[in-house]
Design an enzyme around this catalytic site. Structure first.
Site, PDB file in Angstrom:
ATOM      1  N   LYS A 237     -10.305  15.525 -19.581  1.00  0.00           N
ATOM      2  CA  LYS A 237      -9.654  14.399 -18.895  1.00  0.00           C
ATOM      3  C   LYS A 237      -8.406  14.919 -18.189  1.00  0.00           C
ATOM      4  CE  LYS A 237      -8.962   9.683 -20.587  1.00  0.00           C
ATOM      5  NZ  LYS A 237      -8.506   8.985 -21.789  1.00  0.00           N
TER       6      LYS A 237
HETATM    7  C1  E4P Z   1      -8.615   5.523 -21.254  1.00  0.00           C
HETATM    8  O1  E4P Z   1      -9.334   6.477 -21.418  1.00  0.00           O
HETATM    9  C2  E4P Z   1      -7.347   5.307 -21.959  1.00  0.00           C
HETATM   10  O2  E4P Z   1      -7.366   5.999 -23.171  1.00  0.00           O
HETATM   11  C3  E4P Z   1      -7.047   3.877 -22.317  1.00  0.00           C
HETATM   12  O3  E4P Z   1      -8.092   3.009 -22.010  1.00  0.00           O
HETATM   13  C4  E4P Z   1      -5.671   3.427 -22.041  1.00  0.00           C
HETATM   14  O4  E4P Z   1      -5.537   2.082 -22.342  1.00  0.00           O
HETATM   15  P1  E4P Z   1      -4.170   1.333 -22.717  1.00  0.00           P
HETATM   16  O5  E4P Z   1      -3.662   0.706 -21.484  1.00  0.00           O
HETATM   17  O6  E4P Z   1      -4.590   0.318 -23.737  1.00  0.00           O
HETATM   18  O7  E4P Z   1      -3.250   2.373 -23.297  1.00  0.00           O
END
Ligand code: E4P
Length: 218
Positions: free
Chosen positions: A83
């Site tokens: 990522k």
């Molecule tokens: C995506 O891969 C992220 O880990 C995640 O969905 C972030 O979400 P949040 O806004 O709840 O931190």
């Protein structure tokens, strides 16, 4: 639609995986920090538990650092997806890793243009954060619709991974639009399972069965 769990919590991962619900996992530095302990051990364990794609995020912000970290993280498991954030260096790393056969998830996407750039750089997944857009009064799900339409127009192969999901209605909306993947916090997946009429119905079935048993014994 594939369901990923958005967590580094091993207990939740095992629980929902045992129900056969999980096609993959997404993690990020904040989710790993929330669990504490040794992040490397946690990431390795997740890749062992889950057969599908497990996104592990780089914390380097420069191209060389992202490449080094990407190669190191990829050693944790065959199913690891790297990522990277949607930055200039992130896109360059996306292109290089993809060319090496290492799949990439481009994260922190908040606009259709960012999603297009991630697709052009060869990303396997693009992660638009819908909840965070909703939080600032913008239309998170509208972004998913726009990306879906643009990707269809040009037959982009990059999968739309709906991230920052806050509640079960987000899941229904994403499914109606035809998003490829939703990544869910464990509590949202838990809420999808529940309905008050299921609880009432089950309670009544069991009570009626007890009554029948009693009448047979009297
Ligand atoms: C995506 O891969 C992220 O880990 C995640 O969905 C972030 O979400 P949040 O806004 O709840 O931190």
């Amino acid at each position: 639609m594939k369901i990923f769990l958005d967590t580094a919590n091993l207990q939740s991962i095992r629980m929902y995986n045992d129900m056969g619900l999980l096609d993959g996992i997404t993690t990020n530095p904040s989710l790993l920090a929330k669990e504490g302990g040794d992040p490397q051990k946690a990431m390795e364990e997740i890749t062992r538990i889950i057969k599908g794609d497990v996104s592990l995020e780089v914390v380097a912000t420069d191209y060389e650092g992202m490449m080094d970290e990407g190669h190191r993280l990829k050693k944790y498991g065959q199913n690891v997806v790297i990522k990277v954030p949607i930055t200039a260096d992130g896109l360059k790393a996306c292109k290089s890793l993809t060319q090496e056969g290492i799949p990439v998830n481009v994260t922190l996407v908040f606009s259709p243009n960012q999603a297009v750039l991630a697709a052009k750089a060869g990303a396997k997944y693009v992660s638009p954060f819908i909840g965070r857009l909703d939080d600032i009064g913008q239309d998170g799900m509208g972004l998913i619709e726009e990306i879906k339409q643009i990707f269809a127009n040009y037959n982009f192969k990059t999968q739309i991974l709906v991230a920052s999901v806050r509640h079960p209605m987000h899941v229904v909306q994403a499914a109606k639009i035809g998003a490829d993947v939703v990544t869910l916090p464990p509590d949202v997946l838990g809420k999808m399972l529940k309905h008050p009429l299921t609880d009432i119905g089950l309670k009544n079935f069991l009570a009626d069965w007890e009554k029948l048993k009693q009448s047979n014994h009297s």
